[in-house]
Scaffold this motif. Structure first.
Motif, PDB file in Angstrom:
ATOM      1  N   UNK A  99     -15.168   7.926 -17.529  1.00  0.00           N
ATOM      2  CA  UNK A  99     -14.249   9.063 -17.387  1.00  0.00           C
ATOM      3  C   UNK A  99     -13.661   9.111 -15.980  1.00  0.00           C
ATOM      4  N   UNK A 100     -14.511   8.875 -14.972  1.00  0.00           N
ATOM      5  CA  UNK A 100     -14.052   8.908 -13.585  1.00  0.00           C
ATOM      6  C   UNK A 100     -13.072   7.772 -13.314  1.00  0.00           C
ATOM      7  N   UNK A 101     -13.369   6.578 -13.831  1.00  0.00           N
ATOM      8  CA  UNK A 101     -12.478   5.438 -13.621  1.00  0.00           C
ATOM      9  C   UNK A 101     -11.123   5.648 -14.285  1.00  0.00           C
ATOM     10  N   UNK A 102     -11.118   6.255 -15.458  1.00  0.00           N
ATOM     11  CA  UNK A 102      -9.853   6.544 -16.146  1.00  0.00           C
ATOM     12  C   UNK A 102      -9.079   7.653 -15.422  1.00  0.00           C
ATOM     13  N   UNK A 103      -9.801   8.638 -14.917  1.00  0.00           N
ATOM     14  CA  UNK A 103      -9.151   9.737 -14.212  1.00  0.00           C
ATOM     15  C   UNK A 103      -8.435   9.261 -12.947  1.00  0.00           C
ATOM     16  N   UNK A 104      -9.063   8.317 -12.226  1.00  0.00           N
ATOM     17  CA  UNK A 104      -8.480   7.826 -10.976  1.00  0.00           C
ATOM     18  C   UNK A 104      -7.661   6.552 -11.159  1.00  0.00           C
ATOM     19  N   UNK A 105      -7.423   6.116 -12.386  1.00  0.00           N
ATOM     20  CA  UNK A 105      -6.752   4.840 -12.631  1.00  0.00           C
ATOM     21  C   UNK A 105      -5.371   4.768 -11.979  1.00  0.00           C
ATOM     22  N   UNK A 111      -3.831   0.036  13.450  1.00  0.00           N
ATOM     23  CA  UNK A 111      -4.143   1.465  13.578  1.00  0.00           C
ATOM     24  C   UNK A 111      -3.050   2.319  12.927  1.00  0.00           C
ATOM     25  N   UNK A 112      -1.802   1.915  13.126  1.00  0.00           N
ATOM     26  CA  UNK A 112      -0.690   2.676  12.560  1.00  0.00           C
ATOM     27  C   UNK A 112      -0.784   2.738  11.037  1.00  0.00           C
ATOM     28  N   UNK A 113      -1.073   1.592  10.414  1.00  0.00           N
ATOM     29  CA  UNK A 113      -1.207   1.558   8.947  1.00  0.00           C
ATOM     30  C   UNK A 113      -2.423   2.360   8.499  1.00  0.00           C
ATOM     31  N   UNK A 114      -3.494   2.278   9.270  1.00  0.00           N
ATOM     32  CA  UNK A 114      -4.718   2.997   8.912  1.00  0.00           C
ATOM     33  C   UNK A 114      -4.472   4.503   8.884  1.00  0.00           C
ATOM     34  N   UNK A 115      -3.786   5.017   9.906  1.00  0.00           N
ATOM     35  CA  UNK A 115      -3.519   6.462   9.981  1.00  0.00           C
ATOM     36  C   UNK A 115      -2.575   6.894   8.863  1.00  0.00           C
ATOM     37  N   UNK A 116      -1.560   6.073   8.583  1.00  0.00           N
ATOM     38  CA  UNK A 116      -0.599   6.415   7.520  1.00  0.00           C
ATOM     39  C   UNK A 116      -1.277   6.427   6.152  1.00  0.00           C
ATOM     40  N   UNK A 117      -2.080   5.410   5.874  1.00  0.00           N
ATOM     41  CA  UNK A 117      -2.786   5.348   4.588  1.00  0.00           C
ATOM     42  C   UNK A 117      -3.849   6.441   4.484  1.00  0.00           C
ATOM     43  N   UNK A 118      -4.454   6.784   5.614  1.00  0.00           N
ATOM     44  CA  UNK A 118      -5.455   7.855   5.646  1.00  0.00           C
ATOM     45  C   UNK A 118      -4.818   9.183   5.250  1.00  0.00           C
ATOM     46  N   UNK A 119      -3.664   9.495   5.841  1.00  0.00           N
ATOM     47  CA  UNK A 119      -2.973  10.746   5.530  1.00  0.00           C
ATOM     48  C   UNK A 119      -2.527  10.797   4.068  1.00  0.00           C
ATOM     49  N   UNK A 120      -2.042   9.649   3.566  1.00  0.00           N
ATOM     50  CA  UNK A 120      -1.593   9.618   2.174  1.00  0.00           C
ATOM     51  C   UNK A 120      -2.773   9.743   1.214  1.00  0.00           C
ATOM     52  N   UNK A 121      -3.911   9.151   1.576  1.00  0.00           N
ATOM     53  CA  UNK A 121      -5.109   9.261   0.742  1.00  0.00           C
ATOM     54  C   UNK A 121      -5.591  10.708   0.685  1.00  0.00           C
ATOM     55  N   UNK A 122      -5.583  11.387   1.827  1.00  0.00           N
ATOM     56  CA  UNK A 122      -5.974  12.801   1.867  1.00  0.00           C
ATOM     57  C   UNK A 122      -5.072  13.630   0.963  1.00  0.00           C
ATOM     58  N   UNK A 123      -3.785  13.344   1.017  1.00  0.00           N
ATOM     59  CA  UNK A 123      -2.825  14.075   0.185  1.00  0.00           C
ATOM     60  C   UNK A 123      -3.083  13.814  -1.298  1.00  0.00           C
ATOM     61  N   UNK A 124      -3.365  12.553  -1.637  1.00  0.00           N
ATOM     62  CA  UNK A 124      -3.616  12.200  -3.031  1.00  0.00           C
ATOM     63  C   UNK A 124      -4.848  12.885  -3.590  1.00  0.00           C
ATOM     64  N   UNK A 125      -5.889  13.021  -2.772  1.00  0.00           N
ATOM     65  CA  UNK A 125      -7.128  13.685  -3.211  1.00  0.00           C
ATOM     66  C   UNK A 125      -6.889  15.179  -3.382  1.00  0.00           C
ATOM     67  N   UNK A 126      -6.228  15.793  -2.396  1.00  0.00           N
ATOM     68  CA  UNK A 126      -5.980  17.231  -2.461  1.00  0.00           C
ATOM     69  C   UNK A 126      -4.997  17.581  -3.573  1.00  0.00           C
ATOM     70  N   UNK A 127      -4.071  16.682  -3.861  1.00  0.00           N
ATOM     71  CA  UNK A 127      -3.100  16.911  -4.946  1.00  0.00           C
ATOM     72  C   UNK A 127      -3.808  17.061  -6.293  1.00  0.00           C
ATOM     73  N   UNK A 128      -4.978  16.464  -6.416  1.00  0.00           N
ATOM     74  CA  UNK A 128      -5.763  16.561  -7.653  1.00  0.00           C
ATOM     75  C   UNK A 128      -6.776  17.702  -7.598  1.00  0.00           C
TER      76      UNK A 128
END
Length: 346
Positions: A147-153, A184-201
């Motif tokens: 269920x978790x794998x399908x939810x985050x697919x 570092x630049x990519x890490x910070x950008x992907x970090x912010x987008x990941x946070x947004x993706x988690x909170x969006x759910x």
């Protein structure tokens, strides 16, 4: 639905009955101590009589889908080791852990995710109902990882593609998200987008873990699932785990040197723990697995010689075997008791 019922060897009506009231399949919610002893988590263990049908449903659904390359939790042939391996030697590592992940995902959220994946309204309703209990995904249930794998697919696919296009790596192990890159630049950008993706759910990030190791860089000790990934050459277990494994193996060796027949059940249990640590270490690139194996073999021979001197022959020389069909320590103890008191036993 009919194809699923046929594959599971049951009827549609029975599956729908379970889906309409999934509490029938689970025991009352109870608290379980977390690994490491840091707090408790609520789990919903399934009842014994329904484990079979839940496993069949999970097996049938799993056989008709392809696991995403980024998903490593609850996937056959993948583990925390395969999850951590791609990040070895990365300069920057972003980690995120979801707070109370399973209890935070409702049937409505699952239904929406299944519909976005292309499931029909009826099938999405059935899946979201059969995979949840008490309005959330149960921890400890056979379909929970699926269920978790399908939810985050869809989220996995987005970050996996984006990371690959930037020369980075994205992996998810259950509710742990990891991104590694050399910029570092990519890490910070992907970090912010990941946070947004988690909170969006509507999920909450574990802030304690975020502050402690949310972004690891430079010469910091980089750990993923308790595995050190600083070296490009491969994985290494944490020093605390290595010490624990070696101490356990040394304790077993000491006990075997002065073993008595009455100690066999205790020694078999202790050996199982040592063997478990050895198999765990074997999956790493750098570990004391071989050293522990030699200690194990040497200690086993000590006990075997003691048994042979008393005229007791273990099954295939494996005196420690304990499973549903055979309990070798207890069998050897009974044999010895028979030799000592043959008239009393007769």
């Amino acid at each position: 639905m009919s194809w699923l019922a046929d594959k599971c060897g049951t009827t549609e009506d029975f599956l729908w009955m379970l889906a309409r009231d999934s509490t029938l399949m689970y025991k009352p919610t109870r608290e379980q101590l977390k690994q490491g002893g840091n707090g408790y988590r609520e789990i919903d263990p399934p009842k014994q009589q329904y484990k079979g049908i839940l496993r069949k449903i999970t097996k049938v659904l799993s056989s008709n889908m392809k696991y995403h390359p980024a998903a490593h939790g609850g996937v056959p042939g993948r583990s925390s080791f395969t999850s951590a391996k791609p990040h070895c030697g990365a300069k920057f590592i972003v980690t995120r852990d979801i707070k109370n992940c399973y209890p935070s995902i409702s049937p409505q959220a699952l239904f929406k995710a299944f519909r976005l994946l292309g499931a029909s309204p009826t099938f999405a309703k059935f899946l979201s109902a059969i995979m949840t209990v008490h309005e959330h995904i149960p921890q400890g249930g056979p379909p929970s990882s699926l269920a978790l794998n399908l939810y985050f697919l869809r989220m996995d696919d987005h970050f996996y593609r984006k990371s690959k296009s930037q020369g980075s790596n994205y992996i998810r192990f259950a509710d742990d998200f990891v991104i590694s890159t050399n910029s570092r630049k990519k890490a910070i950008a992907l970090e912010n987008e990941l946070d947004h993706g988690i909170k969006h759910r509507n999920l909450k990030i574990n802030e304690k873990k975020r502050e402690k190791k949310g972004l690891l860089a430079g010469d910091q000790l980089k750990e993923i699932h308790s595995l050190v990934v600083n070296s490009r050459r491969g994985l290494k277990p944490k020093n605390e785990h290595v010490k624990k494994g070696l101490d356990l193996a040394e304790r077993y060796a000491r006990c075997c040197r002065c073993a008595k027949l009455a100690d066999l059940p205790f020694l078999a249990d202790l050996r199982q723990r040592v063997a478990g640590m050895m198999y765990y270490f074997r999956q790493a690139d750098f570990s004391p697995a071989r050293h522990i194996q030699k200690m194990l073999e040497h200690a086993d021979k000590k006990v075997l010689l003691m048994l042979l001197e008393k005229g007791l022959q273990p099954y295939k020389n494996k005196w420690w075997l304990v499973h549903t069909r055979r309990n070798e320590p207890q069998r050897l103890l009974r044999l010895w008791h028979l030799k000592q008191h043959p008239l009393w036993v007769a």
